[in-house]
Enzyme design. Structure first.
Site, short mmCIF file in Angstrom:
data_model
loop_
_atom_site.label_atom_id
_atom_site.label_comp_id
_atom_site.label_asym_id
_atom_site.label_seq_id
_atom_site.Cartn_x
_atom_site.Cartn_y
_atom_site.Cartn_z
N HIS A 1 1.51 -97.86 -60.87
CA HIS A 1 0.23 -98.20 -61.50
C HIS A 1 -0.51 -96.91 -61.85
O HIS A 1 -0.44 -95.93 -61.11
CB HIS A 1 -0.61 -99.07 -60.56
CG HIS A 1 -1.79 -99.67 -61.27
ND1 HIS A 1 -2.93 -98.95 -61.51
CD2 HIS A 1 -1.97 -100.88 -61.84
CE1 HIS A 1 -3.78 -99.71 -62.18
NE2 HIS A 1 -3.23 -100.89 -62.40
N ASN B 1 -3.34 -108.46 -60.13
CA ASN B 1 -3.34 -107.26 -59.29
C ASN B 1 -4.73 -107.17 -58.68
O ASN B 1 -5.69 -106.81 -59.36
CB ASN B 1 -3.03 -106.03 -60.14
CG ASN B 1 -3.17 -104.73 -59.36
OD1 ASN B 1 -3.34 -104.75 -58.14
ND2 ASN B 1 -3.11 -103.60 -60.05
N GLU C 1 -3.46 -96.07 -61.54
CA GLU C 1 -4.37 -95.57 -60.49
C GLU C 1 -3.60 -94.77 -59.44
O GLU C 1 -4.12 -93.79 -58.90
CB GLU C 1 -5.13 -96.76 -59.88
CG GLU C 1 -6.18 -97.28 -60.86
CD GLU C 1 -6.46 -98.78 -60.78
OE1 GLU C 1 -6.10 -99.42 -59.78
OE2 GLU C 1 -7.04 -99.30 -61.75
N LYS D 1 -5.83 -105.17 -56.56
CA LYS D 1 -6.23 -103.80 -56.22
C LYS D 1 -6.83 -103.80 -54.80
O LYS D 1 -6.40 -104.60 -53.97
CB LYS D 1 -7.16 -103.24 -57.29
CG LYS D 1 -6.56 -103.40 -58.70
CD LYS D 1 -7.25 -102.61 -59.76
CE LYS D 1 -6.54 -102.85 -61.10
NZ LYS D 1 -7.10 -102.06 -62.19
N GLU E 1 0.12 -100.76 -69.62
CA GLU E 1 -1.30 -100.76 -69.30
C GLU E 1 -1.94 -99.48 -69.82
O GLU E 1 -1.92 -98.44 -69.13
CB GLU E 1 -1.50 -100.84 -67.78
CG GLU E 1 -0.92 -102.07 -67.14
CD GLU E 1 -1.64 -102.44 -65.85
OE1 GLU E 1 -2.10 -103.57 -65.74
OE2 GLU E 1 -1.76 -101.58 -64.95
N SER F 1 -7.99 -105.08 -69.14
CA SER F 1 -9.09 -105.95 -69.58
C SER F 1 -8.60 -107.23 -70.25
O SER F 1 -9.23 -107.70 -71.19
CB SER F 1 -10.06 -105.18 -70.48
OG SER F 1 -10.63 -104.09 -69.78
N GLY G 1 -10.14 -101.87 -66.69
CA GLY G 1 -11.44 -101.99 -66.06
C GLY G 1 -12.60 -101.52 -66.93
O GLY G 1 -13.72 -101.34 -66.45
P1 13P Z 1 -8.33 -104.89 -65.49
O1 13P Z 1 -7.77 -106.23 -65.89
O2 13P Z 1 -9.42 -104.98 -64.48
O3 13P Z 1 -8.65 -104.06 -66.68
O4 13P Z 1 -7.12 -104.13 -64.72
C1 13P Z 1 -5.87 -104.10 -65.29
C2 13P Z 1 -4.92 -103.54 -64.31
O5 13P Z 1 -5.00 -102.37 -63.96
C3 13P Z 1 -3.91 -104.43 -63.73
O6 13P Z 1 -2.96 -103.73 -63.02
#
Ligand code: 13P
Length: 250
Positions: free
Chosen positions: A96, A9, A98, A11, A168, A213, A174
């Protein structure tokens, strides 16, 4: 036996030049060594055309990061399933954390997006996960269960095998903090149980990815758990060596 899926992803990251470099490195390594799992990258919408052409005839599938609940019309800024299909998208991430947190997406909206993706023949990657406060309050199962339940209520039992679920934990995204394999497995097993109640046979085919992560250093242990069927990778998907190492771990 479920075939594992490793999906990047990206982002809101990337550029024409960076995408070309990243995908060229990934393609050349997978062309040489192959992959024993399914691989996908979910890219920002403006780069779909570029990535479609870079990934043509490769084992790397294309995905998007979000989609509208509407088929077409006066919805400024939205991207439809039909548009994603025109660029050969196979996957689309929905819900997601976010988007839930920064764009106020509700469980119901995520359920509608899932249903819309299925109508269009796209594979929705349905994200669920709890915040740190919710985990500490002992609400993980209730929160994640309600998020999945909204989606399950909006789809037919016969469509269950067509979705991918991604667990997640918000506190792991992150942050460099990862759920231990045991913590993740516990939630994945709970999610699988919920899927079984919808369709016992299809539940065994649904891939439940872990995200938060995931890196080359922890991927192997996480992916060894019986209900962890792949990863949804943020930061580490932006570096070819890291993404490839996770693919090899799967
Ligand atoms: P990270 O791997 O950067 O923690 O992000 C995970 C994520 O949100 C994948 O959709």
């Amino acid at each position: 036996m479920r075939r594992k899926l490793v999906a990047g992803n990206w982002k809101m990251n990337g550029s024409l030049a960076a995408n070309t470099q990243l995908l060229t490195e990934i393609k050349s390594e997978l062309g040489r060594a192959g992959a024993s799992c399914d691989v996908a990258v979910c890219v920002p919408a403006p780069y779909l055309a570029q990535c479609q052409s870079l990934l043509f005839n490769t084992p790397v599938a294309l995905g998007a990061q979000d989609v509208s609940t509407h088929e077409a019309g006066a919805y400024t800024g939205e991207v439809s399933t039909g548009m994603l299909s025109e660029f050969a998208c196979r996957y689309v991430i929905v819900g997601h954390s976010e988007r839930r947190a920064y764009f106020a997406e509700s469980d119901e909206l995520v359920a509608q997006k899932t249903a819309r993706a299925l109508i269009a023949g796209l594979t929705p990657i349905v994200c669920v996960g709890e915040t740190l406060a919710q985990r500490e309050a002992g609400q993980t199962d209730a929160v994640v269960g309600a998020q999945l339940n909204a989606v399950l209520s909006s789809i037919a039992a016969s469509d269950l095998a067509k979705i991918v679920v991604a667990y997640e934990p918000v506190w792991a995204i992150g942050t460099g903090k990862t759920a231990t394999p045991e913590m993740a497995q516990e939630v994945h097993a709970m999610l699988r149980k919920q899927l079984r109640a919808k369709n016992a046979v299809a539940a065994e085919e649904v891939r439940i990815l872990y995200g938060g992560s995931m890196k080359p250093e922890n991927a192997k242990e996480l992916l060894a758990m019986s209900d962890i069927d792949g990863g949804l990778i943020g930061g580490a998907a932006l570096k070819a060596v890291d993404f490839l190492a996770i693919i090899r771990a799967a």
